[in-house]
Write a protein that holds these residues in place. Structure first.
Motif, PDB file in Angstrom:
ATOM      1  N   ALA A 243       0.820  -1.210   0.000  1.00 51.64           N
ATOM      2  CA  ALA A 243       0.000   0.000   0.000  1.00 51.64           C
ATOM      3  C   ALA A 243       0.855   1.261   0.000  1.00 51.64           C
ATOM      4  N   ASN A 244       1.842   1.325   0.888  1.00 54.08           N
ATOM      5  CA  ASN A 244       2.642   2.546   0.997  1.00 54.08           C
ATOM      6  C   ASN A 244       3.544   2.748  -0.218  1.00 54.08           C
ATOM      7  N   MET A 245       4.221   1.694  -0.655  1.00 52.30           N
ATOM      8  CA  MET A 245       5.088   1.844  -1.827  1.00 52.30           C
ATOM      9  C   MET A 245       4.257   2.079  -3.085  1.00 52.30           C
ATOM     10  N   GLY A 246       3.050   1.487  -3.119  1.00 53.10           N
ATOM     11  CA  GLY A 246       2.168   1.749  -4.259  1.00 53.10           C
ATOM     12  C   GLY A 246       1.762   3.210  -4.331  1.00 53.10           C
ATOM     13  N   ILE A 247       1.428   3.797  -3.166  1.00 53.71           N
ATOM     14  CA  ILE A 247       1.072   5.223  -3.131  1.00 53.71           C
ATOM     15  C   ILE A 247       2.250   6.081  -3.575  1.00 53.71           C
ATOM     16  N   VAL A 248       3.454   5.773  -3.081  1.00 54.60           N
ATOM     17  CA  VAL A 248       4.644   6.555  -3.435  1.00 54.60           C
ATOM     18  C   VAL A 248       4.912   6.480  -4.931  1.00 54.60           C
ATOM     19  N   ILE A 249       4.874   5.269  -5.488  1.00 54.83           N
ATOM     20  CA  ILE A 249       5.137   5.100  -6.930  1.00 54.83           C
ATOM     21  C   ILE A 249       4.075   5.812  -7.760  1.00 54.83           C
ATOM     22  N   LEU A 250       2.816   5.713  -7.332  1.00 54.26           N
ATOM     23  CA  LEU A 250       1.730   6.382  -8.055  1.00 54.26           C
ATOM     24  C   LEU A 250       1.922   7.892  -8.063  1.00 54.26           C
ATOM     25  N   ILE A 251       2.275   8.471  -6.925  1.00 52.53           N
ATOM     26  CA  ILE A 251       2.478   9.923  -6.842  1.00 52.53           C
ATOM     27  C   ILE A 251       3.667  10.361  -7.688  1.00 52.53           C
ATOM     28  N   LEU A 252       4.739   9.576  -7.685  1.00 52.99           N
ATOM     29  CA  LEU A 252       5.925   9.941  -8.467  1.00 52.99           C
ATOM     30  C   LEU A 252       5.692   9.801  -9.965  1.00 52.99           C
ATOM     31  N   MET A 253       4.873   8.820 -10.374  1.00 55.20           N
ATOM     32  CA  MET A 253       4.657   8.573 -11.800  1.00 55.20           C
ATOM     33  C   MET A 253       3.656   9.545 -12.414  1.00 55.20           C
ATOM     34  N   ASP A 254       2.634   9.931 -11.661  1.00 55.85           N
ATOM     35  CA  ASP A 254       1.577  10.797 -12.205  1.00 55.85           C
ATOM     36  C   ASP A 254       1.910  12.264 -11.912  1.00 55.85           C
ATOM     37  N   ARG A 255       2.125  13.054 -12.950  1.00 55.99           N
ATOM     38  CA  ARG A 255       2.484  14.465 -12.766  1.00 55.99           C
ATOM     39  C   ARG A 255       1.339  15.269 -12.166  1.00 55.99           C
ATOM     40  N   GLY A 256       0.116  14.787 -12.345  1.00 59.03           N
ATOM     41  CA  GLY A 256      -1.021  15.486 -11.754  1.00 59.03           C
ATOM     42  C   GLY A 256      -1.012  15.446 -10.236  1.00 59.03           C
ATOM     43  N   LEU A 257      -0.236  14.511  -9.668  1.00 56.75           N
ATOM     44  CA  LEU A 257      -0.141  14.390  -8.208  1.00 56.75           C
ATOM     45  C   LEU A 257       1.117  15.044  -7.650  1.00 56.75           C
ATOM     46  N   HIS A 258       1.859  15.750  -8.520  1.00 57.83           N
ATOM     47  CA  HIS A 258       3.069  16.431  -8.043  1.00 57.83           C
ATOM     48  C   HIS A 258       2.686  17.753  -7.377  1.00 57.83           C
ATOM     49  N   GLN A 259       1.908  17.625  -6.324  1.00 62.25           N
ATOM     50  CA  GLN A 259       1.473  18.765  -5.529  1.00 62.25           C
ATOM     51  C   GLN A 259       2.071  18.639  -4.131  1.00 62.25           C
ATOM     52  N   PRO A 260       2.291  19.767  -3.444  1.00 59.88           N
ATOM     53  CA  PRO A 260       2.919  19.710  -2.114  1.00 59.88           C
ATOM     54  C   PRO A 260       2.242  18.738  -1.156  1.00 59.88           C
ATOM     55  N   MET A 261       0.909  18.679  -1.163  1.00 61.32           N
ATOM     56  CA  MET A 261       0.185  17.820  -0.234  1.00 61.32           C
ATOM     57  C   MET A 261       0.585  16.357  -0.421  1.00 61.32           C
ATOM     58  N   TYR A 262       0.659  15.909  -1.680  1.00 62.95           N
ATOM     59  CA  TYR A 262       0.971  14.502  -1.957  1.00 62.95           C
ATOM     60  C   TYR A 262       2.463  14.217  -1.812  1.00 62.95           C
ATOM     61  N   LEU A 263       3.297  15.180  -2.182  1.00 60.82           N
ATOM     62  CA  LEU A 263       4.739  14.980  -2.018  1.00 60.82           C
ATOM     63  C   LEU A 263       5.106  14.879  -0.538  1.00 60.82           C
ATOM     64  N   LEU A 264       4.450  15.671   0.300  1.00 58.02           N
ATOM     65  CA  LEU A 264       4.698  15.572   1.736  1.00 58.02           C
ATOM     66  C   LEU A 264       4.168  14.257   2.300  1.00 58.02           C
ATOM     67  N   TYR A 336      -0.814  30.392  -2.203  1.00 59.25           N
ATOM     68  CA  TYR A 336      -0.388  29.010  -1.922  1.00 59.25           C
ATOM     69  C   TYR A 336       0.719  28.555  -2.869  1.00 59.25           C
ATOM     70  N   ALA A 337       0.507  28.768  -4.173  1.00 57.79           N
ATOM     71  CA  ALA A 337       1.500  28.306  -5.153  1.00 57.79           C
ATOM     72  C   ALA A 337       2.835  29.023  -4.991  1.00 57.79           C
ATOM     73  N   MET A 338       2.791  30.286  -4.570  1.00 64.65           N
ATOM     74  CA  MET A 338       4.027  31.047  -4.393  1.00 64.65           C
ATOM     75  C   MET A 338       4.760  30.616  -3.124  1.00 64.65           C
ATOM     76  N   ILE A 339       3.988  30.361  -2.057  1.00 59.62           N
ATOM     77  CA  ILE A 339       4.629  29.971  -0.783  1.00 59.62           C
ATOM     78  C   ILE A 339       5.111  28.520  -0.835  1.00 59.62           C
ATOM     79  N   MET A 340       4.210  27.621  -1.234  1.00 58.79           N
ATOM     80  CA  MET A 340       4.545  26.188  -1.239  1.00 58.79           C
ATOM     81  C   MET A 340       5.117  25.777  -2.593  1.00 58.79           C
ATOM     82  N   ASN A 341       6.225  26.392  -2.976  1.00 60.51           N
ATOM     83  CA  ASN A 341       6.897  26.014  -4.218  1.00 60.51           C
ATOM     84  C   ASN A 341       7.807  24.812  -3.970  1.00 60.51           C
ATOM     85  N   GLY A 342       8.534  24.422  -5.005  1.00 57.45           N
ATOM     86  CA  GLY A 342       9.384  23.237  -4.889  1.00 57.45           C
ATOM     87  C   GLY A 342      10.450  23.369  -3.823  1.00 57.45           C
TER      88      GLY A 342
END
Length: 517
Positions: A243-264, A336-342
Motif C-alpha cells: 500500500a505505501n510503496m504503491g502510493i509513493v510510486i503512483l504519486i511519483l509517476m503521475d504528474r497530476g499528483l506532483h502537488q505539495p500535499m501529496y509529495l509531503l 499558496y502556489a508562491m509559498i509552497m513552491n518546490g
C-alpha cells in the motif's frame, strides 16, 4: 527450582541430557547436511586465511597476526558446538557426559570472552596506526604484539577459569540442560541450591566485557496462538509494503499528483515502510523460535532502536509540516502556489527528517556511552529505554534527556496542530465560500484522522507503563504503534483523495485487456 529430577544430589558419573532442537521427522538428515556445510565452509575459510597469513611473509604484520588469533578463536567456538549438534541432528542423541559438558561450556565461554579481548587489542593496534603513524613500528614491535595477544588470551582464560572453578563443589540435582549446548548458566540451573556467588561473578564478567550478544524476551505466545499471530503480522507487513510503496510510486509517476500535499505524504509512507521493515520481520522470526534462542547482536539492536525512534519522531514532524501545508492552502489560497513552491517543499522535508535525526542521534549517543552489565531486553524489539536498562551505571542524564525529548516533541506537535486548525476553523467560519469549506473538510479531516491515529497508538504504550501487571499488553500495543498507522495511513489518504482515486481507476482501466473476436 528448575530441572530437579532427583531428591538427592547426583553422583559421578553424571550424564546430562540436552534439550536440543525439536527436529520434525524426516528433517534430521537435511539439518545435518546444512550444519555440516556451514561447518566445512567455516573451517575452510578460516584455515585458508590462517595459512595464507602464515605462509606469506608480507602479511607478518601486527594487524594480520591479530586476525590469526581471531580465526583461532572462531575455530574454537564453532568446533565446540557444531560437531555435537550434527550428531544430534543425525542420530537424535542428546546425552553428554559431565567432562565433555564442562569442556564444551568452557570452550563456548572462552570463545565469547576471547573474541572481545582480541577485538580490543585490534582496536588498540588501529589506534596506534592511525593516530601515531610515524611511531607505529617502534610501538607495535614483535614483543609488544606477542604480549598483547598473550594478554588477550590470558585474561579470557583467567576469567572463564575462575567462573568454572565454582562448579567443582556445586552439587547437582538435575540432568536436563534446557539449551542446545552446554553453558555456565545451563549447568548451574541444575544445582540443588541457589548459587548467588556464581551469578554475581557471571554478572561481573559480563559487565567487564560489555557483551555484544543480547537476548530479546519477545512476545510470549502459546503454541496454539503462535501461527495466527505470525500470519496476522505477516499479512499486515505485506499490506504496509504494497500500500505505501504503491502510493509513493503512483504519486511519483503521475504528474497530476506532483502537488505539495501529496509529495509531503510520500514522506509519511516512506517513514511507515522504514519503521516497519526493521521491526516486523524480526518480530516474525522471533515468534517461531523459543525465547532462549531470540538472540540479537548489539549493533543490530542499536540500528533497530534508532529506526524505531526515527519512525516515531518522523511521524510527528512530517504531520506538522503537512498541517502547515493545509494552513497555507486554506488560509492563503491565492498565495499558496508562491509559498509552497518546490524549494519550500524540499526545505520542509529536510527539516522534518533532519530534526528527527538530530534528536534521536543525541538520545542514543547518551546510551552508547554506558557500560552494560545485563543482556536481557524485556521487550519485543530494541528501543532506547530497553538499551540503557542493560547498564549498571547512573542513567540520570538519559532519563532527563528522554523526558525533555518527549515533552518537547509532543508539545510542539500538539500545539502546532491546535494552532493551525484553529486558524483554519476561523477562516472557514468567516468565509462564505462553500468550495473552500468543502476543500477544508476533505483534506483537513484526512490529515487530522492520521494524526489522531498516530497520537492514540503512541500514548497507549506510555500509559501501560504505569501498569506493570500487564507487560504482554504493553508489548502488543508497542508493535501495533508501528503496524496500525502504517496500515491505515495509505487507506485513509487514498480513499479521501479524489485525485488518487482517479489515478487508480485510470490505471486499472488501462490495464484491462479487451477481448478480441
Amino acid at each position: 527450582m528448575e530441572n530437579v529430577t532427583m531428591v538427592t544430589p547426583l553422583t559421578q558419573p553424571i550424564v546430562f541430557e540436552l534439550e536440543g532442537f525439536d527436529v520434525p521427522p524426516g528433517y534430521g538428515a537435511f539439518l545435518f547436511f546444512l550444519a555440516l556445510f556451514n561447518y566445512m565452509v567455516m573451517l575452510l575459510g578460516n584455515c585458508v586465511v590462517l595459512c595464507v597469513i602464515v605462509i606469506d611473509k608480507n602479511l607478518h604484520r601486527p594487524m594480520f597476526v591479530m586476525v590469526c588469533n581471531l580465526v583461532v578463536c572462531d575455530l574454537l567456538g564453532a568446533t565446540a558446538v557444531l560437531p555435537r549438534l550434527m550428531i544430534h541432528f543425525l542420530t537424535g542423541q542428546k546425552k553428554i557426559a559431565y567432562i565433555p559438558a564442562i569442556a564444551q561450556a568452557f570452550s563456548v565461554h572462552t570463545y565469547g570472552v576471547a573474541a572481545q579481548t582480541i577485538l580490543g587489542v585490534m582496536a588498540y593496534d588501529r589506534y596506534i596506526a592511525v593516530c601515531e603513524p610515524l611511531r607505529y613500528h617502534t610501538i607495535m614491535t614483535s614483543a609488544r604484539l606477542h604480549s598483547c595477544c598473550a594478554l588477550a588470551w590470558f585474561i579470557a582464560l583467567l576469567l572463564i577459569g575462575v567462573l568454572f572453578a565454582w562448579h567443582v563443589d556445586t552439587p547437582l540435582c538435575g540432568n536436563t540442560i534446557q539449551h542446545i549446548y552446554c553453558s555456565n548458566r545451563g549447568i548451574l540451573s541444575l544445582a540443588c541450591s541457589p548459587t548467588p556467588i556464581n551469578n554475581i561473578y557471571a554478572q561481573m564478567e559480563n559487565y567487564t566485557y560489555n557483551s555484544l550478544t543480547l537476548q530479546l524476551e519477545g512476545l510470549i505466545v502459546t503454541k496454539t496462538n503462535k501461527y495466527p499471530v505470525f500470519l496476522f503480522l505477516l499479512l499486515a507487513y505485506v499490506f504496509i509494503l504494497i500500500a505505501n510503496m504503491g502510493i509513493v510510486i503512483l504519486i511519483l509517476m503521475d504528474r497530476g499528483l506532483h502537488q505539495p500535499m501529496y509529495l509531503l505524504f510520500c514522506n509519511l509512507s516512506i517513514n511507515d515502510v522504514m519503521g516497519n521493515s526493521l521491526l516486523v520481520p524480526r518480530v516474525l522470526a522471533d515468534i517461531l523460535v523459543p525465547p532462549s534462542e531470540r538472540i540479537i547482536h548489539y549493533y543490530e539492536c542499536l540500528m533497530q532502536a534508532f529506526t524505531t525512534h526515527m519512525f516515531g519522531t518522523n511521524a510527528h514532524t512530517v504531520l506538522m509540516i503537512m498541517a502547515f501545508d493545509r494552513y497555507v492552502a486554506i488560509c492563503n489560497p491565492l498565495r499558496y502556489a508562491m509559498i509552497m513552491n518546490g524549494k519550500m517543499v524540499i526545505k520542509l522535508t529536510v527539516s522534518a527528517w533532519g530534526v528527527s535525526f538530530v534528536l534521536v542521534a543525541i538520545l542514543l549517543s547518551l546510551t552508547i556511552r554506558l557500560n552494560r552489565c545485563r543482556t536481557l531486553i524485556t521487550n519485543p524489539f530494541c528501543d532506547n529505554p530497553s538499551l540503557y536498562k542493560l547498564s549498571c551505571e547512573d542513567v540520570f542524564i538519559n532519563n532527563v534527556y528522554g523526558l525533555a525529548f518527549t515533552v518537547v516533541l509532543l508539545s510542539s506537535s500538539i500545539c502546532s496542530i491546535i494552532l493551525t486548525y484553529s486558524k483554519i476553523t476561523a477562516a472557514c467560519l468567516t468565509s462564505h465560500s462553500k468550495s473552500l469549506n468543502s476543500k477544508a473538510l476533505k483534506t483537513c479531516s484526512t490529515h487530522l484522522c492520521l494524526y489522531l491515529i498516530m497520537l492514540v497508538t503512541g500514548l497507549i504504550p506510555i500509559a501501560l507503563h504505569r501498569f506493570p501487571q500487564f507487560p504482554e499488553y504493553r508489548k502488543i500495543v508497542a508493535i501495533l504503534f508501528n503496524v496500525v498507522p502504517g496500515s491505515l495511513n495509505p487507506v485513509i489518504y487514498g480513499l479521501q483523495s479524489q485525485e488518487i482515486l482517479k489515478c487508480l481507476s485510470k490505471l486499472f482501466h488501462l490495464g484491462r485487456v479487451k477481448p478480441s473476436f
